[in-house]
Design a protein around this motif. Structure first.
Motif, PDB file in Angstrom:
ATOM      1  N   SER A 146      -9.455  26.964  38.093  1.00  0.00           N
ATOM      2  CA  SER A 146      -9.852  27.580  36.781  1.00  0.00           C
ATOM      3  C   SER A 146     -11.547  27.778  36.594  1.00  0.00           C
ATOM      4  N   THR A 147     -12.045  26.884  37.179  1.00  0.00           N
ATOM      5  CA  THR A 147     -13.538  26.778  37.213  1.00  0.00           C
ATOM      6  C   THR A 147     -14.292  28.402  37.750  1.00  0.00           C
ATOM      7  N   ILE A 148     -13.694  28.634  39.120  1.00  0.00           N
ATOM      8  CA  ILE A 148     -13.922  29.956  39.630  1.00  0.00           C
ATOM      9  C   ILE A 148     -13.540  30.989  38.771  1.00  0.00           C
ATOM     10  N   THR A 149     -12.285  30.892  38.194  1.00  0.00           N
ATOM     11  CA  THR A 149     -12.049  31.966  37.261  1.00  0.00           C
ATOM     12  C   THR A 149     -12.781  32.314  36.231  1.00  0.00           C
ATOM     13  N   ALA A 150     -13.297  30.984  35.438  1.00  0.00           N
ATOM     14  CA  ALA A 150     -14.288  31.237  34.434  1.00  0.00           C
ATOM     15  C   ALA A 150     -15.504  31.785  34.767  1.00  0.00           C
ATOM     16  N   ILE A 151     -16.131  31.627  35.896  1.00  0.00           N
ATOM     17  CA  ILE A 151     -17.214  32.191  36.491  1.00  0.00           C
ATOM     18  C   ILE A 151     -17.000  33.661  36.745  1.00  0.00           C
TER      19      ILE A 151
ATOM     20  N   GLN B 234     -14.959  35.660  35.258  1.00  0.00           N
ATOM     21  CA  GLN B 234     -14.569  36.554  34.122  1.00  0.00           C
ATOM     22  C   GLN B 234     -15.686  36.356  33.173  1.00  0.00           C
ATOM     23  N   ARG B 235     -16.758  35.633  33.323  1.00  0.00           N
ATOM     24  CA  ARG B 235     -17.914  35.483  32.544  1.00  0.00           C
ATOM     25  C   ARG B 235     -17.676  34.433  31.310  1.00  0.00           C
ATOM     26  N   ASP B 236     -16.900  33.684  31.545  1.00  0.00           N
ATOM     27  CA  ASP B 236     -16.687  32.728  30.581  1.00  0.00           C
ATOM     28  C   ASP B 236     -17.973  32.015  30.112  1.00  0.00           C
TER      29      ASP B 236
END
Length: 375
Positions: free
Chosen positions: A86-91, A93-95
């Motif tokens: 989820s952390t990689i996804t956040a990066i 997707q520019r969360d």
């Protein structure tokens, strides 16, 4: 079309549908949402030309990792992997919480390694037969923590290094598992993805407003080599940050002890010999020495054959002039013990005779070997 942004490495995966419609820089549709990416060439073209319209993602506060007292690393393992993903996804997707998530996960790994030292090292060796890319990245973070501490890095530099270890391979996440499962020689497109992954990972971090100079430099340099034979700039000697060399060595060690479709994995004895050879030119000698000191001859999590013909798991490294400590799980006749049996490997009857290299690890709650209660 306004507000189009470049596609970040790690946001797309071969064999999975596009999460949104992809446009070119002028706003023309290239591929519709739901299209399945079929090969490396398509993925490479999307990284080069593709844009998408980001949507604001609302994440509950509970998704952001916080400091916590960790007990059993084996019980926490699935949650660590889920948090990493989820952390990689956040990066990608520019969360806006991406930086906080990375730093939070970095703190968790550092705490775990300090609170449950032997068991944290054992994670790497018990689960490294055929790990996913997310497992490999977690192993990099763990090994970097131990090596950094042994090398003498302070808390701040260690934290940045762990964060870099968790994000240096962002650009490889979509293709790594497929590459590891292939027994074919890499083609030109695949080689290009691999060689470009440091700069693409850096760009993804910058796009997510993660701009620490040391963090990005570690990633930029982690494929450079002390003898000047690395990439992308051919740096040599002390031009390469020590943190970058620690990350590079952690990645190499995990690769050594991991099985690939195109080769067998090394056992820890073979891997130690190769690491020793890397101190002659490829790395500054102090860094391989630091990792070897951390691992010792038989790291925690290593399966070994004892002098009495039992199979045991190393649970503690040598301590105060005594040899490693193990727990036997299989008796001399090949039968499983009902409960692990303590063995002091400094005693003649329980000396380590050799390393066992199973195709599949025995099925058991490994946390019990380190005294953690069954969940």
């Amino acid at each position: 079309m306004p507000n189009l942004v470049r596609i970040a490495p790690g946001a797309l995966t071969i064999g999975k549908p596009l999460p949104w419609t992809v446009y070119d820089a002028d706003g023309n549709v290239l591929l519709r949402q739901g299209y399945v990416i079929h090969n490396d060439t398509q993925l490479e073209q999307l990284f080069e030309r593709g844009r998408f319209k980001p949507r604001k993602i609302e994440r509950p506060q509970d998704d952001v990792p916080e400091d916590t007292a960790l007990g059993n690393p084996f019980a926490e393992y699935p949650a660590l992997l889920q948090t990493l993903e989820s952390t990689i996804t956040a990066i990608t997707q520019r969360d806006e919480t991406a930086l906080k998530q990375v730093l939070g996960l970095s703190r968790i790994i550092d705490q775990m390694c300090q609170q449950s030292t032997e068991a944290s090292l054992a994670l790497v060796h018990l689960y490294s037969i055929e790990p996913t890319i997310h497992e490999q990245i977690l192993f990099y973070g763990i090994l970097c923590q131990f090596t950094a501490r042994r090398f003498g890095l302070d808390d701040k530099r260690t934290a940045v290094l762990i964060s870099a270890a968790l994000t240096a391979n962002l650009a490889l996440v979509p293709v790594a598992d497929k590459l590891n499962a292939s027994n074919r020689v890499l083609n030109d497109d695949q080689r290009a993805v691999i060689r470009k992954h440091p700069e693409r990972s850096i760009q993804a971090l910058r796009d997510a407003d993660i701009t620490s100079p040391l963090w990005l430099k570690i990633i930029a340099q982690h494929h450079e080599q002390a003898d000047g034979s690395g990439y992308p700039r051919g740096l040599s000697g002390t031009d390469i940050r020590g943190e970058a060399e620690i990350l590079a060595l952690a990645e190499r060690y995990v690769a050594m002890i991991t099985r690939r479709a195109y080769r067998e994995r090394m056992n820890v004895v073979e891997a130690r010999k190769l690491i020793t050879s890397l101190a002659d030119g490829k790395f500054r000698p102090a860094i391989p020495r630091a990792l070897l000191t951390v691992l010792t001859e038989y790291p925690p999590g290593t399966l070994v054959r004892l002098a009495n013909n039992e199979v045991a798991v190393i649970v503690r490294r040598p301590h105060r002039h005594r040899g490693p400590f193990a727990k036997a799980i299989i008796d001399p006749r090949g039968n499983r013990y009902r409960a692990p049996v303590e063995r002091d490997c400094s005693l003649l009857d329980f000396n380590v005779r050799g390393v066992e290299q199973p195709e599949v690890m025995p099925s058991m709650d490994f946390g019990l070997l380190w005294g953690f209660r069954q969940a």
